[in-house]
Design a protein around this motif. Sequence first.
Motif, PDB file in Angstrom:
ATOM      1  N   VAL A 121       0.842  -1.191   0.000  1.00 25.82           N
ATOM      2  CA  VAL A 121       0.000   0.000   0.000  1.00 25.82           C
ATOM      3  C   VAL A 121       0.878   1.241   0.000  1.00 25.82           C
ATOM      4  O   VAL A 121       1.842   1.336   0.756  1.00 25.82           O
ATOM      5  CB  VAL A 121      -0.934   0.008   1.245  1.00 25.82           C
ATOM      6  CG1 VAL A 121      -1.623   1.351   1.406  1.00 25.82           C
ATOM      7  CG2 VAL A 121      -1.952  -1.112   1.157  1.00 25.82           C
ATOM      8  N   ASP A 122       0.529   2.195  -0.862  1.00 27.11           N
ATOM      9  CA  ASP A 122       1.208   3.489  -0.863  1.00 27.11           C
ATOM     10  C   ASP A 122       0.458   4.359   0.142  1.00 27.11           C
ATOM     11  O   ASP A 122      -0.524   5.010  -0.187  1.00 27.11           O
ATOM     12  CB  ASP A 122       1.172   4.103  -2.259  1.00 27.11           C
ATOM     13  CG  ASP A 122       1.890   5.436  -2.324  1.00 27.11           C
ATOM     14  OD1 ASP A 122       2.356   5.934  -1.270  1.00 27.11           O
ATOM     15  OD2 ASP A 122       1.995   5.985  -3.436  1.00 27.11           O
ATOM     16  N   TRP A 123       0.921   4.338   1.387  1.00 29.76           N
ATOM     17  CA  TRP A 123       0.227   5.016   2.474  1.00 29.76           C
ATOM     18  C   TRP A 123       0.139   6.520   2.253  1.00 29.76           C
ATOM     19  O   TRP A 123      -0.767   7.176   2.789  1.00 29.76           O
ATOM     20  CB  TRP A 123       0.876   4.686   3.813  1.00 29.76           C
ATOM     21  CG  TRP A 123       0.687   3.241   4.158  1.00 29.76           C
ATOM     22  CD1 TRP A 123       1.605   2.239   4.005  1.00 29.76           C
ATOM     23  CD2 TRP A 123      -0.503   2.627   4.657  1.00 29.76           C
ATOM     24  NE1 TRP A 123       1.051   1.033   4.383  1.00 29.76           N
ATOM     25  CE2 TRP A 123      -0.240   1.243   4.791  1.00 29.76           C
ATOM     26  CE3 TRP A 123      -1.764   3.092   4.992  1.00 29.76           C
ATOM     27  CZ2 TRP A 123      -1.182   0.330   5.258  1.00 29.76           C
ATOM     28  CZ3 TRP A 123      -2.713   2.185   5.465  1.00 29.76           C
ATOM     29  CH2 TRP A 123      -2.416   0.825   5.586  1.00 29.76           C
ATOM     30  N   SER A 124       1.023   7.087   1.454  1.00 31.14           N
ATOM     31  CA  SER A 124       0.953   8.523   1.179  1.00 31.14           C
ATOM     32  C   SER A 124      -0.241   8.872   0.300  1.00 31.14           C
ATOM     33  O   SER A 124      -0.611  10.043   0.188  1.00 31.14           O
ATOM     34  CB  SER A 124       2.250   9.011   0.527  1.00 31.14           C
ATOM     35  OG  SER A 124       2.378   8.464  -0.788  1.00 31.14           O
ATOM     36  N   GLN A 125      -0.860   7.854  -0.307  1.00 32.59           N
ATOM     37  CA  GLN A 125      -2.010   8.068  -1.183  1.00 32.59           C
ATOM     38  C   GLN A 125      -3.344   7.713  -0.528  1.00 32.59           C
ATOM     39  O   GLN A 125      -4.398   7.927  -1.109  1.00 32.59           O
ATOM     40  CB  GLN A 125      -1.849   7.249  -2.470  1.00 32.59           C
ATOM     41  CG  GLN A 125      -0.631   7.627  -3.288  1.00 32.59           C
ATOM     42  CD  GLN A 125      -0.670   9.079  -3.720  1.00 32.59           C
ATOM     43  OE1 GLN A 125      -1.656   9.554  -4.261  1.00 32.59           O
ATOM     44  NE2 GLN A 125       0.415   9.803  -3.461  1.00 32.59           N
ATOM     45  N   VAL A 126      -3.301   7.171   0.674  1.00 34.93           N
ATOM     46  CA  VAL A 126      -4.527   6.758   1.353  1.00 34.93           C
ATOM     47  C   VAL A 126      -5.106   7.938   2.120  1.00 34.93           C
ATOM     48  O   VAL A 126      -4.446   8.496   2.995  1.00 34.93           O
ATOM     49  CB  VAL A 126      -4.255   5.571   2.311  1.00 34.93           C
ATOM     50  CG1 VAL A 126      -5.501   5.230   3.115  1.00 34.93           C
ATOM     51  CG2 VAL A 126      -3.762   4.358   1.541  1.00 34.93           C
ATOM     52  N   ARG A 127      -6.335   8.301   1.762  1.00 34.44           N
ATOM     53  CA  ARG A 127      -7.002   9.418   2.440  1.00 34.44           C
ATOM     54  C   ARG A 127      -8.246   8.971   3.193  1.00 34.44           C
ATOM     55  O   ARG A 127      -8.757   9.705   4.031  1.00 34.44           O
ATOM     56  CB  ARG A 127      -7.385  10.495   1.433  1.00 34.44           C
ATOM     57  CG  ARG A 127      -6.178  11.180   0.811  1.00 34.44           C
ATOM     58  CD  ARG A 127      -6.622  12.158  -0.209  1.00 34.44           C
ATOM     59  NE  ARG A 127      -7.272  11.387  -1.278  1.00 34.44           N
ATOM     60  CZ  ARG A 127      -7.358  11.771  -2.532  1.00 34.44           C
ATOM     61  NH1 ARG A 127      -6.885  12.922  -2.891  1.00 34.44           N
ATOM     62  NH2 ARG A 127      -7.944  11.008  -3.423  1.00 34.44           N
ATOM     63  N   ASN A 128      -8.739   7.761   2.888  1.00 33.40           N
ATOM     64  CA  ASN A 128      -9.933   7.258   3.564  1.00 33.40           C
ATOM     65  C   ASN A 128      -9.972   5.739   3.449  1.00 33.40           C
ATOM     66  O   ASN A 128      -9.155   5.129   2.758  1.00 33.40           O
ATOM     67  CB  ASN A 128     -11.214   7.893   2.995  1.00 33.40           C
ATOM     68  CG  ASN A 128     -11.344   7.667   1.504  1.00 33.40           C
ATOM     69  OD1 ASN A 128     -11.268   6.546   1.023  1.00 33.40           O
ATOM     70  ND2 ASN A 128     -11.542   8.755   0.758  1.00 33.40           N
ATOM     71  N   ILE A 129     -10.922   5.141   4.137  1.00 31.42           N
ATOM     72  CA  ILE A 129     -10.985   3.672   4.195  1.00 31.42           C
ATOM     73  C   ILE A 129     -11.288   3.054   2.837  1.00 31.42           C
ATOM     74  O   ILE A 129     -10.803   1.972   2.519  1.00 31.42           O
ATOM     75  CB  ILE A 129     -11.993   3.211   5.293  1.00 31.42           C
ATOM     76  CG1 ILE A 129     -11.824   1.729   5.593  1.00 31.42           C
ATOM     77  CG2 ILE A 129     -13.418   3.519   4.907  1.00 31.42           C
ATOM     78  CD1 ILE A 129     -10.525   1.381   6.241  1.00 31.42           C
ATOM     79  N   GLU A 130     -12.070   3.739   2.017  1.00 32.74           N
ATOM     80  CA  GLU A 130     -12.381   3.198   0.687  1.00 32.74           C
ATOM     81  C   GLU A 130     -11.133   3.141  -0.191  1.00 32.74           C
ATOM     82  O   GLU A 130     -10.947   2.187  -0.941  1.00 32.74           O
ATOM     83  CB  GLU A 130     -13.491   4.012   0.022  1.00 32.74           C
ATOM     84  CG  GLU A 130     -14.857   3.775   0.639  1.00 32.74           C
ATOM     85  CD  GLU A 130     -15.253   2.292   0.709  1.00 32.74           C
ATOM     86  OE1 GLU A 130     -15.034   1.541  -0.266  1.00 32.74           O
ATOM     87  OE2 GLU A 130     -15.765   1.878   1.769  1.00 32.74           O
TER      88      GLU A 130
END
Length: 82
Positions: free
Chosen positions: A65-74
């Motif tokens: 997972v690119d955590w810098s791109q995760v903004r929400n659970i979806e």
Amino acid sequence: MSDFQQSKEKLVVVNIKITRSQRNWLAETASQARENNLEAVPPGERVYPQHLISVAIELLQASNVDWSQVRNIEELRKQLNL
């Protein structure tokens, strides 16, 4: 994290909210894992819901997972193909 590293690290309490169905699944799955043993297993080696959650965290840490791109659970679910 290896089992050895995890056993040396101090455990802390985390208060999380999950759905009732998730709680039931954790309890049933841990119970099934304990029942899979033909012989008695020492208490420190038995599977309980907290161990399943700990392994799930390890899976998230090991995911690509690119955590810098995760903004929400979806977005997280999408990156995990869930």
